[in-house]
Every structure is written in C-alpha cells, then in structure tokens.
Design an enzyme around this catalytic site. Structure first.
Site, PDB file in Angstrom:
ATOM      1  N   HIS A   5       0.815  -1.220   0.000  1.00 30.46           N
ATOM      2  CA  HIS A   5       0.000   0.000   0.000  1.00 30.46           C
ATOM      3  C   HIS A   5       0.847   1.268   0.000  1.00 30.46           C
ATOM      4  O   HIS A   5       1.829   1.365   0.715  1.00 30.46           O
ATOM      5  CB  HIS A   5      -0.908  -0.006   1.243  1.00 30.46           C
ATOM      6  N   HIS A  41       0.580  10.723  -1.993  1.00 32.80           N
ATOM      7  CA  HIS A  41      -0.680  10.583  -1.259  1.00 32.80           C
ATOM      8  C   HIS A  41      -1.040  11.868  -0.536  1.00 32.80           C
ATOM      9  O   HIS A  41      -2.098  12.440  -0.741  1.00 32.80           O
ATOM     10  CB  HIS A  41      -0.598   9.418  -0.259  1.00 32.80           C
TER      11      HIS A  41
END
EC number: 4.6.1.-
Length: 275
Positions: A5, A41
C-alpha cells in the site's frame, strides 16, 4: 495478491517486494487540468506511515517498467500487478476524461513503450467514485486512437470508494464494461471496519453469470487477526502496509493449503473457482 500500500517513492518498490508483495499500489496526483504529475498521497494517510513520499509520475513508470521487463537487470518476476490509485476526487469531475487521456498516454510512452520492450505487469485503474467514470472513457478512447487497443487485455477497473455495489454495476453497464473488474472494500488502517459490504461483494463475485466482479480485495489491513478474517471469507487479495505479515498469515496451517501467491501465469481478470 498481496498489494503493498502507498508505494509512492521509487526506492519503496523494491522495499515492498522484498517484504513479500507481488503487487504495488501507488497514488497518482493530478494538477487542476487533469495532468498526472506525481506519485503522492499527502496528509492524512494511514496511521504509522509517512504520507509525503513522492516521485515524478513518468520517472516512476520508467522504473517499474524496468522492474517488470524480463531481461532487464532490475527485473523482479514477483511483481505482476500495478494498482494506480487515481486521486480524481481532488480535481473537478469535468476533468476526469482529460485525466484518462493523460494517464493512458503516459503509460503508452513510459511503461508499455508502445510495444517496444515495455513492462508486462497487469494494470488496475483504481477510481475513487462512480462520478469519475469519464476517466475510463478517456483512457480507452486514447488506446483506440493511438492504435494500441491490445493493452486493454492488461487493464482492469476498480471503484474504491465503498459505494453501493448496484450503483457501481449500473455505471459499468453504462460504460459497456463487463470484464476485468475488481472490487475493493476497506478503510484506512486507523479505523475498524465490518465485513457487511465485503461479504456482499464476495457473494456477487461467486454468483454464476454475474460479470461485474471478478476479484475482491480488502484494504488496508495491518493486524494479522483482520487478515485472517478476510482470508476466511475467501478474498482474492489483501492490501497492506506490511506485506510480510500477510506472508506470515498465509503460511499458517489454516491457510497454507488453501491459498498461494499469484504469479504472472494467473489471470487477474478470471474468477477463481474452488473445486
């Protein structure tokens, strides 16, 4: 599939593969015009993770191309799937089509190399909300206009915003898409989440003749107990910040004879039917 992830820095690619991942997920940040600029992110992100790691998107694609190209010195045979977490919720939905055009063009130029010694990994387009469905149109139209529709065989679709499964199906029907479809279910590792929607997705996957889900995965799992819970439900994949923990759980007696890591020979667009 063990999906590492938030693998947004180039140096993290091998780090997550060394921990046991056979797939990586990275975030695509767009400018206001729908141009894919960085793998990034941003804050907030998962508990215990650094949210700010990044790379130039095209440079990242150049690197993962090498990692997924047999014969390249950097080749790692275990990396078989790239999940692009498209941060379309940060831009106007009117720019979703342009974003699809741009991502397809950059994959053609930097990953697939338009057929000249490109990377072999499967590509999963993670789209946050059904309202951004025009991204898929822009992406597919670009492959067609550029004369490279053969890459559709390598590309899958996944709506990741935990929306109603029937609403997702309606959008897929509208798009004429009924294959190469994954379904994610999950939440940031900071919060607990039940399994109601996950179980509904798995039920649809296992319904004979249902075309709109071929694989289901749970995210973002960090506790071994939650990994076990998901595996008992028969998920196809787990996304985790700690791939090595997933590897450890898979080696336990309960799971060792039931699951194995996917390889390049496994088609991610086919339903897996237990005998």
């Amino acid at each position: 599939w063990i999906m590492g992830h938030m693998v947004n820095a180039i140096e993290q690619v091998d780090e997550f593969l060394n921990l046991g991942a056979n797939a990586i997920e990275f975030d695509i940040d767009f400018d206001e015009n729908g141009i894919a600029k960085y793998t990034h992110h941003g804050i907030p992100c998962d508990c215990g993770r650094l949210c700010t790691k990044s790379a130039v998107f095209t440079e990242y694609l150049d690197y993962v191309r090498q990692v997924t190209s047999p014969g390249d010195p950097k080749f790692r045979k275990e990396l078989v799937l790239l999940a692009l977490d498209l941060k379309l919720q940060r831009i106007s939905s009117e720019k979703a089509y342009a974003a699809g055009v741009d991502v397809a063009t950059k994959l053609l130029d930097h990953y697939w190399k338009r057929g000249w010694n490109g990377g072999r990994a499967y590509i999963l387009l993670n789209i946050p909300l059904v309202e951004d469905y025009e991204f898929i149109k822009g992406f597919k139209d670009t492959l067609r206009k550029e004369g490279h529709e053969q890459y559709n065989a390598k590309v899958g679709i996944n709506f990741t915003g935990n929306e109603d499964l029937d609403e997702i199906r309606k959008v897929l029907e509208k798009l004429g898409e009924d294959e190469h479809i994954w379904q994610a279910d999950g939440i940031t590792s900071c919060f607990p989440r039940g399994t109601d929607r996950l179980e509904k997705a798995l039920e649809k996957r296992d319904t004979p003749g249902y075309k709109y889900i071929s694989k289901v995965y749970a995210w973002t799992l960090v506790r071994s107990s939650i990994m076990r819970r998901s595996l008992r439900l028969d998920v196809d994949g787990v996304m985790s910040n700690y791939p090595d923990r997933v590897v450890g759980v898979l080696q336990e007696k309960e799971f060792a004879n039931k699951f194995r890591l996917a390889t390049y020979a496994d088609n991610p667009w086919e339903k897996f039917m237990r005998i």
